[in-house]
Design a protein around this motif. Structure first.
Motif, PDB file in Angstrom:
ATOM      1  N   LEU A 135       0.837  -1.198   0.000  1.00  0.00           N
ATOM      2  CA  LEU A 135       0.000   0.000   0.000  1.00  0.00           C
ATOM      3  C   LEU A 135       0.871   1.248   0.000  1.00  0.00           C
ATOM      4  N   PHE A 136       0.550   2.189  -0.900  1.00  0.00           N
ATOM      5  CA  PHE A 136       1.187   3.502  -0.926  1.00  0.00           C
ATOM      6  C   PHE A 136       0.130   4.578  -0.731  1.00  0.00           C
ATOM      7  N   TYR A 137       0.533   5.682  -0.101  1.00  0.00           N
ATOM      8  CA  TYR A 137      -0.314   6.865   0.004  1.00  0.00           C
ATOM      9  C   TYR A 137       0.004   7.785  -1.172  1.00  0.00           C
ATOM     10  N   ASP A 138      -1.039   8.299  -1.840  1.00  0.00           N
ATOM     11  CA  ASP A 138      -0.868   9.079  -3.065  1.00  0.00           C
ATOM     12  C   ASP A 138      -1.066  10.568  -2.788  1.00  0.00           C
ATOM     13  N   ASN A 139      -0.008  11.341  -2.930  1.00  0.00           N
ATOM     14  CA  ASN A 139      -0.082  12.793  -2.771  1.00  0.00           C
ATOM     15  C   ASN A 139      -0.441  13.402  -4.127  1.00  0.00           C
ATOM     16  N   LEU A 150       5.684  12.155 -11.002  1.00  0.00           N
ATOM     17  CA  LEU A 150       6.018  10.797 -11.417  1.00  0.00           C
ATOM     18  C   LEU A 150       6.582  10.014 -10.239  1.00  0.00           C
ATOM     19  N   ARG A 151       6.120   8.776 -10.108  1.00  0.00           N
ATOM     20  CA  ARG A 151       6.635   7.843  -9.103  1.00  0.00           C
ATOM     21  C   ARG A 151       7.049   6.566  -9.823  1.00  0.00           C
ATOM     22  N   GLY A 177      10.007  -3.857  -4.396  1.00  0.00           N
ATOM     23  CA  GLY A 177       9.002  -3.508  -3.405  1.00  0.00           C
ATOM     24  C   GLY A 177       9.081  -2.078  -2.923  1.00  0.00           C
ATOM     25  N   ARG A 178      10.003  -1.298  -3.484  1.00  0.00           N
ATOM     26  CA  ARG A 178      10.202   0.081  -3.042  1.00  0.00           C
ATOM     27  C   ARG A 178       9.868   1.062  -4.160  1.00  0.00           C
ATOM     28  N   ALA A 179       9.529   2.279  -3.757  1.00  0.00           N
ATOM     29  CA  ALA A 179       9.397   3.393  -4.686  1.00  0.00           C
ATOM     30  C   ALA A 179      10.697   4.184  -4.681  1.00  0.00           C
ATOM     31  N   ALA A 180      11.023   4.799  -5.801  1.00  0.00           N
ATOM     32  CA  ALA A 180      12.251   5.585  -5.901  1.00  0.00           C
ATOM     33  C   ALA A 180      12.235   6.733  -4.894  1.00  0.00           C
ATOM     34  N   ASN A 181      13.395   6.971  -4.278  1.00  0.00           N
ATOM     35  CA  ASN A 181      13.600   8.080  -3.340  1.00  0.00           C
ATOM     36  C   ASN A 181      12.703   7.996  -2.109  1.00  0.00           C
ATOM     37  N   SER A 182      12.263   6.788  -1.770  1.00  0.00           N
ATOM     38  CA  SER A 182      11.387   6.636  -0.610  1.00  0.00           C
ATOM     39  C   SER A 182      12.179   6.688   0.687  1.00  0.00           C
ATOM     40  N   ALA A 183      11.513   7.155   1.733  1.00  0.00           N
ATOM     41  CA  ALA A 183      12.064   7.136   3.085  1.00  0.00           C
ATOM     42  C   ALA A 183      11.142   6.284   3.936  1.00  0.00           C
ATOM     43  N   ILE A 184      11.669   5.216   4.511  1.00  0.00           N
ATOM     44  CA  ILE A 184      10.834   4.305   5.299  1.00  0.00           C
ATOM     45  C   ILE A 184      11.179   4.342   6.781  1.00  0.00           C
ATOM     46  N   SER A 185      12.109   5.214   7.148  1.00  0.00           N
ATOM     47  CA  SER A 185      12.454   5.391   8.558  1.00  0.00           C
ATOM     48  C   SER A 185      13.173   6.726   8.697  1.00  0.00           C
ATOM     49  N   GLY A 186      13.391   7.150   9.944  1.00  0.00           N
ATOM     50  CA  GLY A 186      14.159   8.360  10.189  1.00  0.00           C
ATOM     51  C   GLY A 186      13.336   9.630  10.120  1.00  0.00           C
ATOM     52  N   LYS A 188      12.797  11.829   7.835  1.00  0.00           N
ATOM     53  CA  LYS A 188      12.032  12.153   6.635  1.00  0.00           C
ATOM     54  C   LYS A 188      10.773  11.305   6.486  1.00  0.00           C
ATOM     55  N   LEU A 189      10.557  10.368   7.401  1.00  0.00           N
ATOM     56  CA  LEU A 189       9.429   9.453   7.282  1.00  0.00           C
ATOM     57  C   LEU A 189       8.098  10.178   7.427  1.00  0.00           C
ATOM     58  N   SER A 190       7.191   9.908   6.505  1.00  0.00           N
ATOM     59  CA  SER A 190       5.804  10.366   6.580  1.00  0.00           C
ATOM     60  C   SER A 190       4.984   9.421   5.719  1.00  0.00           C
ATOM     61  N   ALA A 191       3.677   9.608   5.713  1.00  0.00           N
ATOM     62  CA  ALA A 191       2.848   8.753   4.860  1.00  0.00           C
ATOM     63  C   ALA A 191       3.295   8.852   3.406  1.00  0.00           C
ATOM     64  N   TYR A 192       3.525  10.072   2.931  1.00  0.00           N
ATOM     65  CA  TYR A 192       3.855  10.256   1.519  1.00  0.00           C
ATOM     66  C   TYR A 192       5.294   9.887   1.190  1.00  0.00           C
ATOM     67  N   SER A 193       6.169   9.788   2.184  1.00  0.00           N
ATOM     68  CA  SER A 193       7.561   9.434   1.896  1.00  0.00           C
ATOM     69  C   SER A 193       7.717   7.965   1.524  1.00  0.00           C
ATOM     70  N   LEU A 194       6.701   7.140   1.801  1.00  0.00           N
ATOM     71  CA  LEU A 194       6.782   5.721   1.459  1.00  0.00           C
ATOM     72  C   LEU A 194       6.729   5.507  -0.049  1.00  0.00           C
ATOM     73  N   GLY A 195       6.025   6.384  -0.751  1.00  0.00           N
ATOM     74  CA  GLY A 195       5.923   6.281  -2.206  1.00  0.00           C
ATOM     75  C   GLY A 195       5.875   7.661  -2.816  1.00  0.00           C
ATOM     76  N   PRO A 196       6.968   8.426  -2.730  1.00  0.00           N
ATOM     77  CA  PRO A 196       6.927   9.835  -3.140  1.00  0.00           C
ATOM     78  C   PRO A 196       6.856  10.021  -4.654  1.00  0.00           C
TER      79      PRO A 196
END
Length: 248
Positions: A135-139, A150-151, A177-186, A188-196
């Motif tokens: 699941l990704f959150y879409d901004n 673009l993602r 399983g990852r989106a480019a430039n994603s942040a999954i911890s730290g 910069k983490l937010s809902a939208y950082s999982l799939g920016p």
């Protein structure tokens, strides 16, 4: 064997609606809260699939490989999303998302948020393992003038990290399983950082996806309209193709 990345626990809270304004309206006049979720079949198995929340089928017809639904109003918070094949009723995947209506540290993985937009992919963990869901959150906030959003998501198991490039587009070393430039911890983490999404110049271009060694796996022609958002994802392992998913 590579393991599929499932959404991590998160820091902080995000709300999809203004609680005070919502409660100021008489209960009988309040619109029902719902999450907006689109479902994508990124598997390579030829059998089409349906998506369910708990025991309610939410896709009106089965999705073939590479197909996707529109955004559908679905349950939010603690949601069990299930996957069935064809006209069958047995679950190929049954996965729990979230236990609250917000993006929170106790989500594990976090679930749909009311009034937010989301994309759920059905994928293979690897060539020989069972299916899973991401699941990704879409901004969908509008980009700058002359730009599109673009993602890039790597959904090709057992190919290693992938790159996407082409005329002003450059995403590198994207793990499965990852989106480019994603942040999954730290920090910069937010809902939208999982799939920016990243802003790119609107217009037509040729895209290609390559391995870390530079081998070209797939190419595609793309036309990105100004003000629109797109996800480009890979599908398949032995034969990889690029699928372009418009969001608005």
């Amino acid at each position: 064997m590579k393991k599929l990345l499932i959404l991590p626990a998160a820091l902080g809270l995000l709300s999809g609606c203004n609680k005070a304004n919502y409660l100021d309206v008489n209960a009988s006049q309040r619109p029902p809260l719902a999450a907006n979720v689109r479902f994508v079949n990124a598997r390579t198995v030829s059998t089409p699939v349906n998506f369910w929340t708990f025991t309610t089928q939410v896709t009106s017809s089965p999705l073939a490989p590479g197909q996707f639904s529109t955004y559908l109003s679905t349950q939010y918070g603690n949601v069990q999303i299930n996957l069935t094949e064809g006209s069958g009723s047995s679950y190929k995947v049954s996965q729990q998302f979230g236990n609250s209506a917000t993006f929170s540290a106790s989500g594990g993985p976090n679930g749909p948020i009311p009034d937010f937009f989301h994309t759920v992919f059905a994928v293979r963990k690897n060539k020989s393992a069972a299916d899973s869901l991401i699941l990704f959150y879409d901004n969908l906030a509008a980009p700058a003038a002359g730009k599109a959003k673009l993602r890039f998501v790597n959904l090709s198991p057992d190919t290693g990290a992938l790159n996407l490039s082409g005329d002003g587009v450059s995403f590198r070393d994207v793990a499965y399983g990852r989106a480019a430039n994603s942040a999954i911890s730290g920090e910069k983490l937010s809902a939208y950082s999982l799939g920016p999404f990243e802003e790119v110049a609107a217009g037509s271009r040729s895209l290609q996806v390559t391995t870390a060694a530079g081998q070209v796996l797939a190419t595609a022609a793309a036309a990105f309209q100004e003000g629109k958002a797109y996800t480009v994802f890979t599908q398949g392992t032995a034969t990889v193709r690029l699928v372009i998913l418009p969001h608005n």
